[in-house]
Design a protein around this motif. Structure first.
Motif, PDB file in Angstrom:
ATOM      1  N   ASP A 235     -19.043  54.527  51.360  1.00 12.31           N
ATOM      2  CA  ASP A 235     -19.767  55.326  52.339  1.00 12.31           C
ATOM      3  C   ASP A 235     -20.450  54.490  53.413  1.00 12.31           C
ATOM      4  O   ASP A 235     -21.189  55.002  54.241  1.00 12.31           O
ATOM      5  N   GLY A 236     -20.227  53.190  53.394  1.00 12.29           N
ATOM      6  CA  GLY A 236     -20.819  52.315  54.399  1.00 12.29           C
ATOM      7  C   GLY A 236     -22.305  52.065  54.199  1.00 12.29           C
ATOM      8  O   GLY A 236     -22.971  51.482  55.059  1.00 12.29           O
ATOM      9  N   ALA A 237     -22.835  52.468  53.041  1.00 10.08           N
ATOM     10  CA  ALA A 237     -24.251  52.220  52.770  1.00 10.08           C
ATOM     11  C   ALA A 237     -24.452  50.789  52.260  1.00 10.08           C
ATOM     12  O   ALA A 237     -23.600  50.254  51.564  1.00 10.08           O
ATOM     13  N   ALA A 238     -25.577  50.219  52.607  1.00  9.60           N
ATOM     14  CA  ALA A 238     -25.901  48.883  52.100  1.00  9.60           C
ATOM     15  C   ALA A 238     -26.372  48.987  50.654  1.00  9.60           C
ATOM     16  O   ALA A 238     -27.201  49.839  50.332  1.00  9.60           O
ATOM     17  N   VAL A 239     -25.835  48.146  49.785  1.00  7.61           N
ATOM     18  CA  VAL A 239     -26.169  48.164  48.357  1.00  7.61           C
ATOM     19  C   VAL A 239     -26.634  46.767  47.944  1.00  7.61           C
ATOM     20  O   VAL A 239     -26.455  45.799  48.694  1.00  7.61           O
ATOM     21  N   PRO A 240     -27.223  46.652  46.766  1.00  7.63           N
ATOM     22  CA  PRO A 240     -27.670  45.328  46.314  1.00  7.63           C
ATOM     23  C   PRO A 240     -26.525  44.312  46.367  1.00  7.63           C
ATOM     24  O   PRO A 240     -25.385  44.631  46.001  1.00  7.63           O
ATOM     25  N   ALA A 241     -26.828  43.105  46.838  1.00  2.00           N
ATOM     26  CA  ALA A 241     -25.811  42.074  46.999  1.00  2.00           C
ATOM     27  C   ALA A 241     -26.414  40.722  46.662  1.00  2.00           C
ATOM     28  O   ALA A 241     -27.629  40.529  46.724  1.00  2.00           O
TER      29      ALA A 241
ATOM     30  N   GLU B 231     -19.510  43.947  65.103  1.00  2.00           N
ATOM     31  CA  GLU B 231     -18.388  44.844  65.382  1.00  2.00           C
ATOM     32  C   GLU B 231     -17.986  45.638  64.129  1.00  2.00           C
ATOM     33  O   GLU B 231     -17.759  46.856  64.194  1.00  2.00           O
ATOM     34  N   VAL B 232     -17.935  44.968  63.002  1.00  2.00           N
ATOM     35  CA  VAL B 232     -17.594  45.660  61.751  1.00  2.00           C
ATOM     36  C   VAL B 232     -18.679  46.698  61.420  1.00  2.00           C
ATOM     37  O   VAL B 232     -18.370  47.815  60.995  1.00  2.00           O
ATOM     38  N   ALA B 233     -19.938  46.327  61.622  1.00  3.70           N
ATOM     39  CA  ALA B 233     -21.041  47.271  61.355  1.00  3.70           C
ATOM     40  C   ALA B 233     -20.889  48.524  62.211  1.00  3.70           C
ATOM     41  O   ALA B 233     -21.065  49.654  61.736  1.00  3.70           O
ATOM     42  N   ARG B 234     -20.557  48.336  63.476  1.00  2.00           N
ATOM     43  CA  ARG B 234     -20.406  49.463  64.390  1.00  2.00           C
ATOM     44  C   ARG B 234     -19.221  50.347  63.967  1.00  2.00           C
ATOM     45  O   ARG B 234     -19.311  51.576  63.950  1.00  2.00           O
ATOM     46  N   LEU B 235     -18.126  49.701  63.594  1.00  4.06           N
ATOM     47  CA  LEU B 235     -16.919  50.441  63.230  1.00  4.06           C
ATOM     48  C   LEU B 235     -17.062  51.187  61.905  1.00  4.06           C
ATOM     49  O   LEU B 235     -16.456  52.243  61.707  1.00  4.06           O
ATOM     50  N   LEU B 236     -17.855  50.632  60.992  1.00  2.00           N
ATOM     51  CA  LEU B 236     -18.002  51.259  59.676  1.00  2.00           C
ATOM     52  C   LEU B 236     -18.716  52.605  59.787  1.00  2.00           C
ATOM     53  O   LEU B 236     -18.411  53.539  59.051  1.00  2.00           O
TER      54      LEU B 236
ATOM     55  N   ASP C 186     -21.019  56.697  64.135  1.00  6.51           N
ATOM     56  CA  ASP C 186     -22.068  57.637  64.542  1.00  6.51           C
ATOM     57  C   ASP C 186     -23.437  56.970  64.620  1.00  6.51           C
ATOM     58  O   ASP C 186     -23.965  56.684  65.689  1.00  6.51           O
ATOM     59  N   GLU C 187     -23.980  56.714  63.457  1.00  6.43           N
ATOM     60  CA  GLU C 187     -25.332  56.169  63.428  1.00  6.43           C
ATOM     61  C   GLU C 187     -25.364  54.633  63.484  1.00  6.43           C
ATOM     62  O   GLU C 187     -26.340  54.036  63.925  1.00  6.43           O
TER      63      GLU C 187
END
Lengths: 394, 394
Positions: A33-39, A95-100, A103-104
């Motif tokens: 879902d493109g959400a940031a998770v623990p890493a 760019e990857v962040a924008r494409l993922l 919308d937001e």
């Protein structure tokens, strides 16, 4: 058996124009879902750390150890490329962040980056950037997409390297390439792990560090610590299960160990995989140092290539390893057959040793007879194939 | 140009039955009259030190740093041979002492011993002992005898290594074999130096230690410190001249440097001799560590073999050398042509670099840009010849 095996992850692979002739050289691993998770991440100790290492470190810190995606590229290490190299990484992540999430959007810091290839060549950002939309659009949870990603990070690897480990209702998946700088043209070991376990970032980081020590950090093909070595793990939490810290560390260790073994088996030009075990050292750290000294010895690696039971070289390397050592306490065995005891030759079954050394997997055990320290290091032989591969980069 | 060039020394060479087919494997360097003279030695730091290293160390200490002769054998290292190996050395030294002065005799402690060859095989004392009378009887001050001695200590060396350096009315001579453990079947670097200068043992020892640091200790073919490395010097005093400590150290350094270069040029399978210079390190010790890390790198040595100007590997090794390092200050040059500045590629004359790398002698200069520390390490390329030589001992 891949990075998409745990729930909540997607992957993709494609051609970015870094390698010639449209070869696979771009890979993406992301949350569904493109959400940031623990890493969590562990990076090379090389002080000439490449741009992607600098940027991924910074992103992990800035995001409070959370990530939504990892972009991986092969064919150019983006190392020794100065500020322009760092700027290229930031641009790619943005760019990857924008494409993922068109919308937001998500923060560029939620994207990590791994690169592998030649050191010292400017990264062709403007060639790669236009290929990112297709890469991101092609992502999916399927086995095929995961394998495409695992193939896209290959350099001189001959087979993709993937792994999956089952927990109780949760899973660890992973992919990797190369080993140390045994990959000459393309350098670097990279690994991305995923899990659907529920876990806090700090626990994940500790588990990853614990997993790496007896696995990737006990693998040495040529003693070269690359500028780009990176191991990352993302935890989607999609299983809803929260394993104990120990169970998680054990699963990650299992996964890393299996990837490390695949790397050794696919080492450049290698014809053997050898485990060098040192026991009876003063402590584990000295055992590790001694095992590494033997494993990285050009002469020992030559003997492995020739299936030569010349244990004198092993004893000599142990004596030069700068650890506590008394020659008259040393024992050496090949495949369990003792060939040296109390520091001198002993009669033994030479045919059994020859048969063991003729095989693809070799075990050398050295007992220093001084304490309880022990360690094992995985290595390969030094072959004409390695030399041929590494004489020229072009 | 040999160990008998300085006045007051004799030499001899012969076949002792250690190597097959009557090949030369015994050498003797002695004072002309069999008298013990000031002597000094530097030995391997390997904790698996061979029997001859243990015995020579003990003899030098017991005799107050005086010696009348050095016996050298090749074809068996007498390492990892336990108490029997030490007893064999004592027996050989005692026999040479008896033969040198059959009438009155000299102490066994006045005879030093160097051995080189395979590790871990019992030394064939009873084969060798009967050959000693002919070896001792054959001694003489001639050029031929000295060359026979230099040939008798060869193992995988292809040419004998000799040197002479003239002082003002006094001379230093020497011979050597091998380099590090680049000599696989036979291991070891050995060197015996002679001088007719008048000098006290303590001054001689200090001068020898000073001479070794920038020469033999800056030579690395494969990073292997053998069990048998030994450098000895005997001073007959026959010139009647007493040089200053500095002049003596300078002459010994010159002699050792020229022998080290001969070793690099004759390194097993090697097709290149390379000098790796590191400048601008925090101090000389860090410069040495960094230069050694680059010089011993399998990947850098592969690049040398292929005449490949891939400086990325050089930078990566510097970054992994555990010295102070800032990538954006690093400069790298091949044969004086700068290829990397401020840690990134710079436009340069690629044909000049290609021409330099195509030659037999290569120079890699790395400026860390941090301080005034500097060091140079001599090495070779990693070749198919090295591999072929080292795959099997039999």
């Amino acid at each position: 058996m891949s990075v998409t095996r745990p729930a909540g992850f997607v992957a993709s692979g494609g051609a970015g124009g870094i390698k010639p002739e449209g070869k696979l050289d771009l890979a993406l691993v992301a949350t569904a879902d493109g959400a940031a998770v623990p890493a969590a991440g562990v990076f090379t100790t090389n002080k000439a750390a490449a741009a992607p290492v600098q940027v991924s470190r910074r992103h992990l810190a800035a995001s409070g150890q959370r990530a939504a995606a990892v972009l991986l590229t092969s064919g150019n290490a983006n190392a020794a490329t100065g500020p322009a190299g760092v700027a290229a990484c930031e641009a790619l992540c943005g760019e990857v962040a924008r494409l993922l999430r068109p919308d937001e959007g998500i923060a560029a810091e939620a994207v990590l980056i791994c690169q592998t290839g030649l050191i010292g060549f400017p990264f062709p950002l403007e060639v790669v950037r236009p290929r990112l939309p297709a890469l991101v659009a092609g992502r999916g949870p399927g086995r095929e997409q995961a394998e495409l990603a695992a193939r896209a990070i290959m350099t001189t690897d001959t087979v993709p390297k993937e792994v999956a480990v089952e927990g109780e209702g949760w899973t660890v998946g992973g992919m990797a390439k190369g080993a140390a700088m045994l990959s000459p043209r393309m350098a670097t070991m990279l690994a991305v792990l995923t899990t659907d376990a529920v876990v806090e970032p700090a626990v994940l980081q500790a588990a990853l560090r614990q997993a790496i020590e007896p696995t990737f950090n006990r693998l040495s093909v040529d003693g070269a610590t690359s500028t780009n070595d990176t191991v990352l793990v993302l935890a989607s939490g999609a299983s809803g299960r929260r394993p104990s810290a120990d169970a998680l560390a054990a699963a990650l260790t299992d996964a890393c160990g299996r990837l490390a073994r695949q790397m050794a088996q696919d080492a450049e030009g290698g014809t053997k995989v050898a485990v060098v075990r040192v026991e009876g050292a003063l402590d584990d750290e000295e055992a590790h140092r001694a095992a590494r000294k033997v494993a990285e010895s050009q002469l020992v690696q030559c003997s492995l290539n020739g299936a030569d039971p010349y244990w004198g070289r092993v004893v000599s390397e142990l004596g030069a390893a700068q650890v506590a050592f008394e020659l008259d306490r040393v024992r050496v065995a090949y495949g369990g057959v003792e060939v040296c005891r109390a520091g001198v030759a002993v009669p033994h079954d030479t045919e059994a040793v020859a048969a063991h050394l003729a095989g693809r997997e070799v075990e050398i055990t050295c007992d220093l007879g001084l304490g309880t320290g022990r360690a094992a290091v995985l290595t390969t032989d030094l072959s004409e194939g390695y030399l041929a591969e590494n004489r020229r980069t072009s």
